[in-house]
Design a protein around this motif. Structure first.
Motif, PDB file in Angstrom:
ATOM      1  N   ASP A   7       4.604  -3.547   6.848  1.00 31.86           N
ATOM      2  CA  ASP A   7       3.338  -3.488   7.045  1.00 31.86           C
ATOM      3  C   ASP A   7       2.692  -4.088   6.388  1.00 31.86           C
ATOM      4  O   ASP A   7       1.350  -4.484   6.385  1.00 31.86           O
ATOM      5  CB  ASP A   7       2.905  -1.908   6.869  1.00 31.86           C
ATOM      6  CG  ASP A   7       3.361  -0.957   7.793  1.00 31.86           C
ATOM      7  OD1 ASP A   7       3.496   0.222   7.503  1.00 31.86           O
ATOM      8  OD2 ASP A   7       3.698  -1.377   9.086  1.00 31.86           O
ATOM      9  N   ASP A   8       2.972  -4.893   5.082  1.00 33.28           N
ATOM     10  CA  ASP A   8       2.240  -5.591   4.132  1.00 33.28           C
ATOM     11  C   ASP A   8       2.192  -7.188   4.742  1.00 33.28           C
ATOM     12  O   ASP A   8       3.061  -7.719   5.404  1.00 33.28           O
ATOM     13  CB  ASP A   8       2.979  -5.657   2.793  1.00 33.28           C
ATOM     14  CG  ASP A   8       3.000  -4.405   2.008  1.00 33.28           C
ATOM     15  OD1 ASP A   8       3.901  -3.965   1.394  1.00 33.28           O
ATOM     16  OD2 ASP A   8       2.082  -3.858   2.079  1.00 33.28           O
ATOM     17  N   THR A  25      -0.996   4.749   7.005  1.00 30.44           N
ATOM     18  CA  THR A  25       0.344   4.499   7.574  1.00 30.44           C
ATOM     19  C   THR A  25       0.343   4.329   9.185  1.00 30.44           C
ATOM     20  O   THR A  25      -0.749   5.003   9.748  1.00 30.44           O
ATOM     21  CB  THR A  25       1.619   5.480   7.187  1.00 30.44           C
ATOM     22  OG1 THR A  25       1.033   6.504   7.689  1.00 30.44           O
ATOM     23  CG2 THR A  25       1.409   5.349   5.432  1.00 30.44           C
ATOM     24  N   SER A  56       0.688  -1.127   0.123  1.00 30.05           N
ATOM     25  CA  SER A  56      -0.010  -0.030   0.037  1.00 30.05           C
ATOM     26  C   SER A  56       0.945   1.072   0.142  1.00 30.05           C
ATOM     27  O   SER A  56       1.953   1.326   0.807  1.00 30.05           O
ATOM     28  CB  SER A  56      -0.933  -0.135   1.208  1.00 30.05           C
ATOM     29  OG  SER A  56      -1.820  -1.133   1.265  1.00 30.05           O
ATOM     30  N   ILE A  91      -3.805  -1.446   6.930  1.00 34.68           N
ATOM     31  CA  ILE A  91      -3.392  -1.378   5.733  1.00 34.68           C
ATOM     32  C   ILE A  91      -4.470  -1.182   4.617  1.00 34.68           C
ATOM     33  O   ILE A  91      -4.425  -0.666   3.691  1.00 34.68           O
ATOM     34  CB  ILE A  91      -2.663  -2.486   5.420  1.00 34.68           C
ATOM     35  CG1 ILE A  91      -1.417  -2.916   6.282  1.00 34.68           C
ATOM     36  CG2 ILE A  91      -2.158  -2.821   4.009  1.00 34.68           C
ATOM     37  CD1 ILE A  91      -0.620  -3.892   6.413  1.00 34.68           C
ATOM     38  N   ASN A 133       3.162   2.922   3.289  1.00 33.94           N
ATOM     39  CA  ASN A 133       3.286   2.058   4.302  1.00 33.94           C
ATOM     40  C   ASN A 133       4.557   1.383   4.035  1.00 33.94           C
ATOM     41  O   ASN A 133       5.127   1.396   2.823  1.00 33.94           O
ATOM     42  CB  ASN A 133       2.540   0.793   4.114  1.00 33.94           C
ATOM     43  CG  ASN A 133       1.164   1.225   4.642  1.00 33.94           C
ATOM     44  OD1 ASN A 133       0.804   1.669   5.826  1.00 33.94           O
ATOM     45  ND2 ASN A 133       0.149   1.278   3.768  1.00 33.94           N
TER      46      ASN A 133
END
Length: 284
Positions: free
Chosen positions: A9-10, A44, A2, A39, A5
């Motif tokens: 974070d994924d 963020t 994303s 997400i 981010n």
């Protein structure tokens, strides 16, 4: 990934497997659920921290299921609820999952009485200049009366005889009956109101129908009194320009301001904040 981010974070794997190849639980952990929702919302960690005022380090820790930086279960549950609302998901299932993982919901904290919320931390008291001023006035009046009495003794015999008449009347006054003794004595603070200078504000607070917590400050914000006034007790406060009051249960209180009774319609249990100035009673 994303936009906005960081790579961590994924989601690690789209097929539901972790990095070591083991299948994850069907229901994600609290931190993982919050991270996925963030997400999905295109936010963020900085966005969530700015919107909730939860520090970035704590957001990262919670998303990693590390609740130690929260400082306890009560604060952890509060952070979970705040972050869930920020990423637009229902916090109830996450709180239930947290309680299951951490030994159940913490015991509720007993609620304090209403007026305790209004309580102000008492300040260190200085010299009681009001009492000293009243004492000085009484001393001056007594000295003048004593001087006049001594001067009368040195006058002529006829003047002495005339001066003796009031004394004789006083000595011959009958003692009060049982009915008179049952009459309540006037509060000592009444004399303080009568002797108060006209250029000051004098407030007498009496608990006539019960007890109440009260707080009183002068015009400089200095604490004059902070405590519980029991039924039948009275307090008198004096200042050069203004007296600020907080009444915990205004319905049991009777006020006299600058010698005049205040007619009020305070409800029992009501918390009232009042300000009175010198001259005719004026409430702010």
């Amino acid at each position: 990934m994303s936009i906005g981010n960081s790579p961590e974070d994924d989601p690690p794997f789209e097929d539901g497997r972790s990095e070591d190849g083991h299948e994850e639980e069907a229901r994600p952990s609290v931190g993982r659920a919050l991270q996925q929702a963030r997400i999905a919302a295109g936010l963020t960690v900085d966005d969530v921290s700015g919107a909730t005022r939860v520090r970035i380090a704590i957001v990262h820790a919670i998303e990693a299921d590390d609740f130690t930086p929260c400082g306890g279960d009560v604060y952890a549950r509060g952070h979970i609820r705040t972050l869930a609302k920020a990423v637009h998901i229902d916090p109830a299932p996450l709180l239930a999952r947290y309680d299951d993982d951490h030994g159940g919901r913490p015991a509720p904290t007993p609620a304090a009485p209403l007026f305790e919320a209004e309580r102000i931390r008492p300040e260190r008291r200085g010299p009681n200049w009001t009492a000293a001023m009243v004492a000085a006035i009484v001393a001056v009046v007594g000295f003048v009366g004593f001087t006049a009495f001594k001067g009368g003794d040195s006058d002529t015999t006829s003047q002495a005889a005339q001066g003796a008449t009031p004394s004789a009347s006083k000595s011959a006054a009958p003692k009060p009956s049982n009915t008179d003794s049952a009459t309540p004595k006037s509060d000592p603070s009444d004399s303080a109101i009568a002797a108060a200078p006209q250029d000051k504000v004098t407030v007498q607070v009496s608990a006539v129908d019960g007890r109440s917590w009260i707080s009183a400050k002068d015009h400089n914000g200095r604490m004059l009194f902070d405590g519980l006034l029991k039924k039948g007790e009275s307090k008198t406060f004096q200042d050069s320009s203004k007296v600020n009051l907080i009444l915990g249960d205004a319905g049991v209180i009777q006020l006299y301001v600058n010698g005049k009774k205040i007619q009020d319609d305070f409800r029992p249990g009501a918390v009232e904040r009042l300000t009175y100035t010198k001259g005719d009673p004026e409430v702010g």
